[in-house]
Each structure stands twice: as C-alpha cells, then as structure tokens.
Write a protein that holds these residues in place. Structure first.
Motif, PDB file in Angstrom:
ATOM      1  N   LEU A  45     -13.707  15.047 -45.449  1.00  0.00           N
ATOM      2  CA  LEU A  45     -12.803  14.471 -46.436  1.00  0.00           C
ATOM      3  C   LEU A  45     -13.009  12.969 -46.463  1.00  0.00           C
ATOM      4  O   LEU A  45     -13.109  12.338 -45.416  1.00  0.00           O
ATOM      5  N   GLY A  46     -13.063  12.428 -47.659  1.00  0.00           N
ATOM      6  CA  GLY A  46     -13.233  10.994 -47.804  1.00  0.00           C
ATOM      7  C   GLY A  46     -12.225  10.434 -48.790  1.00  0.00           C
ATOM      8  O   GLY A  46     -11.658  11.170 -49.597  1.00  0.00           O
ATOM      9  N   PHE A  60      -8.404  13.619 -56.302  1.00  0.00           N
ATOM     10  CA  PHE A  60      -8.480  13.483 -57.759  1.00  0.00           C
ATOM     11  C   PHE A  60      -7.888  12.139 -58.152  1.00  0.00           C
ATOM     12  O   PHE A  60      -6.894  11.697 -57.572  1.00  0.00           O
ATOM     13  N   THR A  61      -8.448  11.514 -59.169  1.00  0.00           N
ATOM     14  CA  THR A  61      -7.962  10.217 -59.624  1.00  0.00           C
ATOM     15  C   THR A  61      -6.666  10.346 -60.405  1.00  0.00           C
ATOM     16  O   THR A  61      -5.683   9.673 -60.116  1.00  0.00           O
ATOM     17  N   ASP A  62      -6.650  11.205 -61.413  1.00  0.00           N
ATOM     18  CA  ASP A  62      -5.448  11.453 -62.216  1.00  0.00           C
ATOM     19  C   ASP A  62      -5.105  12.935 -62.131  1.00  0.00           C
ATOM     20  O   ASP A  62      -5.405  13.706 -63.046  1.00  0.00           O
ATOM     21  N   PRO A  63      -4.459  13.364 -61.037  1.00  0.00           N
ATOM     22  CA  PRO A  63      -4.265  14.793 -60.795  1.00  0.00           C
ATOM     23  C   PRO A  63      -3.230  15.460 -61.692  1.00  0.00           C
ATOM     24  O   PRO A  63      -2.228  14.860 -62.058  1.00  0.00           O
ATOM     25  N   GLN A  64      -3.526  16.717 -62.024  1.00  0.00           N
ATOM     26  CA  GLN A  64      -2.566  17.592 -62.685  1.00  0.00           C
ATOM     27  C   GLN A  64      -1.761  18.282 -61.577  1.00  0.00           C
ATOM     28  O   GLN A  64      -1.901  17.941 -60.410  1.00  0.00           O
ATOM     29  N   ASN A  71      -4.300  16.921 -53.563  1.00  0.00           N
ATOM     30  CA  ASN A  71      -4.302  15.518 -53.123  1.00  0.00           C
ATOM     31  C   ASN A  71      -3.355  15.293 -51.952  1.00  0.00           C
ATOM     32  O   ASN A  71      -3.661  14.553 -51.018  1.00  0.00           O
ATOM     33  N   HIS A  72      -2.191  15.954 -52.002  1.00  0.00           N
ATOM     34  CA  HIS A  72      -1.212  15.820 -50.920  1.00  0.00           C
ATOM     35  C   HIS A  72      -1.785  16.387 -49.615  1.00  0.00           C
ATOM     36  O   HIS A  72      -1.713  15.737 -48.558  1.00  0.00           O
ATOM     37  N   ALA A  73      -2.375  17.582 -49.680  1.00  0.00           N
ATOM     38  CA  ALA A  73      -2.971  18.198 -48.488  1.00  0.00           C
ATOM     39  C   ALA A  73      -4.154  17.359 -47.995  1.00  0.00           C
ATOM     40  O   ALA A  73      -4.338  17.167 -46.787  1.00  0.00           O
ATOM     41  N   HIS A  74      -4.926  16.862 -48.924  1.00  0.00           N
ATOM     42  CA  HIS A  74      -6.083  16.013 -48.596  1.00  0.00           C
ATOM     43  C   HIS A  74      -5.608  14.769 -47.846  1.00  0.00           C
ATOM     44  O   HIS A  74      -6.155  14.414 -46.796  1.00  0.00           O
ATOM     45  N   ALA A  75      -4.588  14.104 -48.359  1.00  0.00           N
ATOM     46  CA  ALA A  75      -4.080  12.872 -47.744  1.00  0.00           C
ATOM     47  C   ALA A  75      -3.511  13.144 -46.347  1.00  0.00           C
ATOM     48  O   ALA A  75      -3.743  12.361 -45.414  1.00  0.00           O
ATOM     49  N   ARG A  76      -2.796  14.251 -46.206  1.00  0.00           N
ATOM     50  CA  ARG A  76      -2.217  14.580 -44.896  1.00  0.00           C
ATOM     51  C   ARG A  76      -3.301  14.867 -43.868  1.00  0.00           C
ATOM     52  O   ARG A  76      -3.194  14.487 -42.706  1.00  0.00           O
ATOM     53  N   THR A  77      -4.351  15.545 -44.306  1.00  0.00           N
ATOM     54  CA  THR A  77      -5.441  15.869 -43.388  1.00  0.00           C
ATOM     55  C   THR A  77      -6.262  14.628 -43.062  1.00  0.00           C
ATOM     56  O   THR A  77      -6.600  14.371 -41.906  1.00  0.00           O
ATOM     57  N   ARG A  78      -6.567  13.833 -44.079  1.00  0.00           N
ATOM     58  CA  ARG A  78      -7.374  12.627 -43.879  1.00  0.00           C
ATOM     59  C   ARG A  78      -6.617  11.569 -43.071  1.00  0.00           C
ATOM     60  O   ARG A  78      -7.218  10.678 -42.471  1.00  0.00           O
ATOM     61  N   ARG A 151     -14.772  21.115 -55.400  1.00  0.00           N
ATOM     62  CA  ARG A 151     -13.386  20.660 -55.255  1.00  0.00           C
ATOM     63  C   ARG A 151     -12.474  21.447 -56.198  1.00  0.00           C
ATOM     64  O   ARG A 151     -11.378  21.868 -55.807  1.00  0.00           O
ATOM     65  N   ASP A 152     -12.919  21.684 -57.433  1.00  0.00           N
ATOM     66  CA  ASP A 152     -12.139  22.486 -58.386  1.00  0.00           C
ATOM     67  C   ASP A 152     -11.937  23.902 -57.891  1.00  0.00           C
ATOM     68  O   ASP A 152     -10.868  24.487 -58.073  1.00  0.00           O
ATOM     69  N   GLN A 153     -12.965  24.462 -57.224  1.00  0.00           N
ATOM     70  CA  GLN A 153     -12.834  25.805 -56.649  1.00  0.00           C
ATOM     71  C   GLN A 153     -11.785  25.843 -55.552  1.00  0.00           C
ATOM     72  O   GLN A 153     -10.994  26.785 -55.464  1.00  0.00           O
ATOM     73  N   TYR A 154     -11.751  24.823 -54.730  1.00  0.00           N
ATOM     74  CA  TYR A 154     -10.720  24.742 -53.693  1.00  0.00           C
ATOM     75  C   TYR A 154      -9.330  24.737 -54.326  1.00  0.00           C
ATOM     76  O   TYR A 154      -8.418  25.405 -53.868  1.00  0.00           O
ATOM     77  N   VAL A 155      -9.184  23.970 -55.379  1.00  0.00           N
ATOM     78  CA  VAL A 155      -7.884  23.902 -56.055  1.00  0.00           C
ATOM     79  C   VAL A 155      -7.513  25.259 -56.616  1.00  0.00           C
ATOM     80  O   VAL A 155      -6.381  25.727 -56.459  1.00  0.00           O
ATOM     81  N   LEU A 156      -8.455  25.938 -57.283  1.00  0.00           N
ATOM     82  CA  LEU A 156      -8.185  27.260 -57.859  1.00  0.00           C
ATOM     83  C   LEU A 156      -7.845  28.288 -56.792  1.00  0.00           C
ATOM     84  O   LEU A 156      -6.944  29.111 -56.975  1.00  0.00           O
ATOM     85  N   ASN A 157      -8.544  28.262 -55.674  1.00  0.00           N
ATOM     86  CA  ASN A 157      -8.356  29.278 -54.645  1.00  0.00           C
ATOM     87  C   ASN A 157      -7.175  29.031 -53.714  1.00  0.00           C
ATOM     88  O   ASN A 157      -6.586  29.967 -53.208  1.00  0.00           O
ATOM     89  N   TYR A 158      -6.817  27.779 -53.490  1.00  0.00           N
ATOM     90  CA  TYR A 158      -5.814  27.485 -52.476  1.00  0.00           C
ATOM     91  C   TYR A 158      -4.568  26.757 -52.975  1.00  0.00           C
ATOM     92  O   TYR A 158      -3.593  26.649 -52.247  1.00  0.00           O
ATOM     93  N   PHE A 159      -4.608  26.245 -54.199  1.00  0.00           N
ATOM     94  CA  PHE A 159      -3.456  25.478 -54.666  1.00  0.00           C
ATOM     95  C   PHE A 159      -2.988  26.012 -55.989  1.00  0.00           C
ATOM     96  O   PHE A 159      -2.227  25.606 -56.689  1.00  0.00           O
TER      97      PHE A 159
END
Length: 159
Positions: A45-46, A60-64, A71-78, A151-159
């Motif tokens: 994660l970067g 994501f820059t402008d997340p839906q 983005n929330h999970a990404h930030a918590r993990t990072r 990244r889009d696949q992760y969103v579709l599968n897990y969020f």
C-alpha cells in the motif's frame, strides 16, 4: 521502508542521500523490480505520491461510496508504516537531525532499522510516539492502467 502489521521493517532502501521523492526511490529499488516481475505475490500500500500499480495500491483521489470504504481501510492499514516511522524516530532521536555526511546518514538509518526490528522481535516496550504526521507526497508518476483495474476489483469484491 516496507513493514508488516507488527511494525517490523522488512525492506529499507537508504542509499539515496538528501531529498529524493519516495516513489523515485521505490522505482529504483530491488523490491520494485521483484514485484514488477512477479517474483513476489501480494500487494503493498502506498500514499497518493505513488502511481497505482498491480503490486502497489494507492487511495482513490475523488472516491465514490464503495471507494470511500476502500480509502478508509487503506488509510487504516497504511497507518502501520506511519506508526513504524514514529516508533523509529522515537527510539532513535538521532534520526531527527543527522549531522553527518550523507553516506554515513544512510548507514545510520539502516542500523536504526535493524535495531528497531530487534526491539520489536524481543517485545521491548515501545516508546511514546508523538501524534501522526501526514506522510502523503504529491504524485510524480502516473497510475498504471492494470493497477487501477486491480484496485477496482478489490473495491468490487470487498467493499
């Protein structure tokens, strides 16, 4: 630096003295070469300073809606790597202002990372860490299309 959830550093590149953008260092690193050639599985994660790659996911820059959850999970993990930076600087105050030549500073940084890992593995009491800093950098490399698709696949599968 790359670390795990226990703040143990698994990769450090400290051969770039001075001020060089994190993503430029990453692109020149051995771990980048290994990941881009498929030698390692998994993803890193970067922050927004990195281009999204199949092996390096960025927010994501402008997340839906679902992207906001990602983005929330990404930030918590990072946040673990940010915590690791904080622990490293709290354990080794010399890292705040090194007054040595650049090559020596690189050696000191690696030595501190090794000693930090020893402390973590021995379950030494962690020092008090000051409030987290914002480590985000401005992007200098564009996203890779296959990275965005993954990244889009992760969103579709897990969020």
């Amino acid at each position: 630096m790359v670390c795990n959830a226990d703040c143990v550093i698994s990769n450090v590149v400290a051969k770039w003295p001075g001020s060089v953008h994190d993503s430029r260092i990453f692109r020149a690193s051995e771990i980048y070469q290994c990941l881009s050639q498929g030698e390692f599985s998994g993803v890193l994660l970067g922050d927004r300073g990195y281009g999204c790659q199949p092996f390096l996911l960025t927010p994501f820059t402008d997340p839906q809606e679902a992207q906001q959850a990602y983005n929330h999970a990404h930030a918590r993990t990072r946040a673990r790597v940010e915590m690791t930076f904080g622990l490293l600087k709290a354990r080794f105050h010399c890292l705040h202002k090194l007054r040595v030549n650049p090559v020596r500073a690189c050696d000191i940084t690696v030595a501190c990372a090794v000693l930090h890992n020893v402390a973590c593995l021995r379950k030494e009491r962690a020092p008090r860490v000051p409030p987290a800093m914002d480590w985000d950098n401005p992007a200098i490399f564009p996203d890779d299309d296959s990275g965005r698709l993954l990244r889009d696949q992760y969103v579709l599968n897990y969020f």
